[in-house]
Design a protein around this motif. Structure first.
Motif, PDB file in Angstrom:
ATOM      1  N   LYS A   1      13.227  80.364   3.678  1.00 50.76           N
ATOM      2  CA  LYS A   1      13.420  78.970   3.244  1.00 50.76           C
ATOM      3  C   LYS A   1      14.901  78.675   3.043  1.00 50.76           C
ATOM      4  N   HIS A   2      15.623  79.602   2.434  1.00 57.57           N
ATOM      5  CA  HIS A   2      17.064  79.404   2.242  1.00 57.57           C
ATOM      6  C   HIS A   2      17.777  79.318   3.592  1.00 57.57           C
ATOM      7  N   ALA A   3      17.363  80.138   4.544  1.00 59.20           N
ATOM      8  CA  ALA A   3      17.987  80.115   5.869  1.00 59.20           C
ATOM      9  C   ALA A   3      17.751  78.771   6.556  1.00 59.20           C
ATOM     10  N   VAL A   4      16.541  78.247   6.466  1.00 62.77           N
ATOM     11  CA  VAL A   4      16.242  76.943   7.066  1.00 62.77           C
ATOM     12  C   VAL A   4      17.038  75.848   6.369  1.00 62.77           C
ATOM     13  N   ASN A   5      17.096  75.887   5.045  1.00 66.02           N
ATOM     14  CA  ASN A   5      17.855  74.865   4.304  1.00 66.02           C
ATOM     15  C   ASN A   5      19.327  74.891   4.694  1.00 66.02           C
ATOM     16  N   ARG A   6      19.900  76.070   4.812  1.00 68.70           N
ATOM     17  CA  ARG A   6      21.314  76.166   5.198  1.00 68.70           C
ATOM     18  C   ARG A   6      21.519  75.643   6.618  1.00 68.70           C
TER      19      ARG A   6
ATOM     20  N   ALA B   1      23.833  72.389   7.538  1.00 68.71           N
ATOM     21  CA  ALA B   1      24.979  72.529   8.445  1.00 68.71           C
ATOM     22  C   ALA B   1      24.850  71.563   9.615  1.00 68.71           C
ATOM     23  N   ALA B   2      23.655  71.430  10.152  1.00 64.48           N
ATOM     24  CA  ALA B   2      23.436  70.532  11.287  1.00 64.48           C
ATOM     25  C   ALA B   2      23.657  69.075  10.900  1.00 64.48           C
TER      26      ALA B   2
ATOM     27  N   ALA C   1      22.530  70.796  16.881  1.00 66.08           N
ATOM     28  CA  ALA C   1      21.587  71.824  17.344  1.00 66.08           C
ATOM     29  C   ALA C   1      22.264  73.186  17.410  1.00 66.08           C
ATOM     30  N   GLU C   2      23.482  73.222  17.919  1.00 59.14           N
ATOM     31  CA  GLU C   2      24.211  74.492  18.008  1.00 59.14           C
ATOM     32  C   GLU C   2      24.467  75.076  16.624  1.00 59.14           C
ATOM     33  N   GLU C   3      24.878  74.232  15.707  1.00 61.08           N
ATOM     34  CA  GLU C   3      25.208  74.691  14.347  1.00 61.08           C
ATOM     35  C   GLU C   3      23.953  75.153  13.610  1.00 61.08           C
ATOM     36  N   ALA C   4      22.844  74.442  13.770  1.00 58.64           N
ATOM     37  CA  ALA C   4      21.592  74.836  13.115  1.00 58.64           C
ATOM     38  C   ALA C   4      21.155  76.215  13.599  1.00 58.64           C
ATOM     39  N   LEU C   5      21.196  76.432  14.905  1.00 59.53           N
ATOM     40  CA  LEU C   5      20.798  77.740  15.436  1.00 59.53           C
ATOM     41  C   LEU C   5      21.763  78.836  15.000  1.00 59.53           C
ATOM     42  N   ARG C   6      23.038  78.517  14.965  1.00 61.29           N
ATOM     43  CA  ARG C   6      24.031  79.514  14.544  1.00 61.29           C
ATOM     44  C   ARG C   6      23.793  79.932  13.094  1.00 61.29           C
ATOM     45  N   TYR C   7      23.543  78.966  12.222  1.00 62.38           N
ATOM     46  CA  TYR C   7      23.280  79.278  10.815  1.00 62.38           C
ATOM     47  C   TYR C   7      21.979  80.059  10.654  1.00 62.38           C
TER      48      TYR C   7
ATOM     49  N   ALA D   1       9.907  73.199  15.552  1.00 61.28           N
ATOM     50  CA  ALA D   1      10.297  71.791  15.645  1.00 61.28           C
ATOM     51  C   ALA D   1      11.732  71.661  15.167  1.00 61.28           C
ATOM     52  N   PHE D   2      12.489  70.872  15.896  1.00 62.80           N
ATOM     53  CA  PHE D   2      13.862  70.549  15.496  1.00 62.80           C
ATOM     54  C   PHE D   2      14.099  69.121  15.931  1.00 62.80           C
TER      55      PHE D   2
END
Length: 161
Positions: free
Chosen positions: A35-40, A44-45, A67-73, A100-101
């Motif tokens: 959950k913390h990883a998804v929130n971060r 960021a995105a 999209a790039e930043e979300a996947l990177r985080y 879903a994104f």
């Protein structure tokens, strides 16, 4: 003799109960980590401003950079490779899938209610934002628990002002 057998039986039950408790506590910690990883990732995105739109006085999220930043985080926080597979030394054992994104941009009327009936998620955004849903599978330590799989959901809005 029967007391010795009873003691052995009770020790087995206590060990099983202890393993169950440890596995349950670790499952909750794993869910929190996810959950913390998804929130971060969504935060960021959501901060990836479209600079051309900003120059015109509009707040808009740059979809490609978001999209790039979300996947990177997500990869950095869960220790995943670019395909969602866990890296060596990662806590996770199974592939992490982005189910879903979606980027909710300024072309919508706010407040905007995002609904994803497939995964049972609804969130109301007051300004442009990002929504992400991933699938995580708990890497059981003991075989006491049945396999656990979560759909971890998160959303974040563009912060300005």
């Amino acid at each position: 003799m029967y007391k010795l057998l009873l003691l052995l039986l009770m020790m087995g039950i206590w060990l099983w109960g202890g393993a169950l408790q440890i596995d349950e506590e670790m499952a909750v910690q794993a869910l929190f980590q996810g959950k913390h990883a998804v929130n971060r990732a969504v935060h960021a995105a959501a901060q990836q401003l479209d600079e051309a739109a900003l120059a015109a006085g509009r707040f808009r999220i740059d979809e490609k950079r978001a999209a790039e930043e979300a996947l990177r985080y997500l990869q950095a926080n869960l220790r995943l490779d670019t395909n969602g597979q866990p890296l060596p030394g990662s806590y996770w054992r199974d592939r992490v899938d982005v189910l879903a994104f979606e980027i909710v941009n300024a072309d919508r009327t706010f407040p905007y209610t995002y609904r994803n009936e497939q995964y049972g998620y609804e969130v109301t955004l007051q300004r442009p934002g990002v929504v992400m849903i991933i699938r995580l599978q708990y890497p059981r330590i003991f075989s006491v628990l049945e396999p656990i799989e979560w759909e971890v959901k998160g959303a974040a809005e563009l912060v300005y002002g």
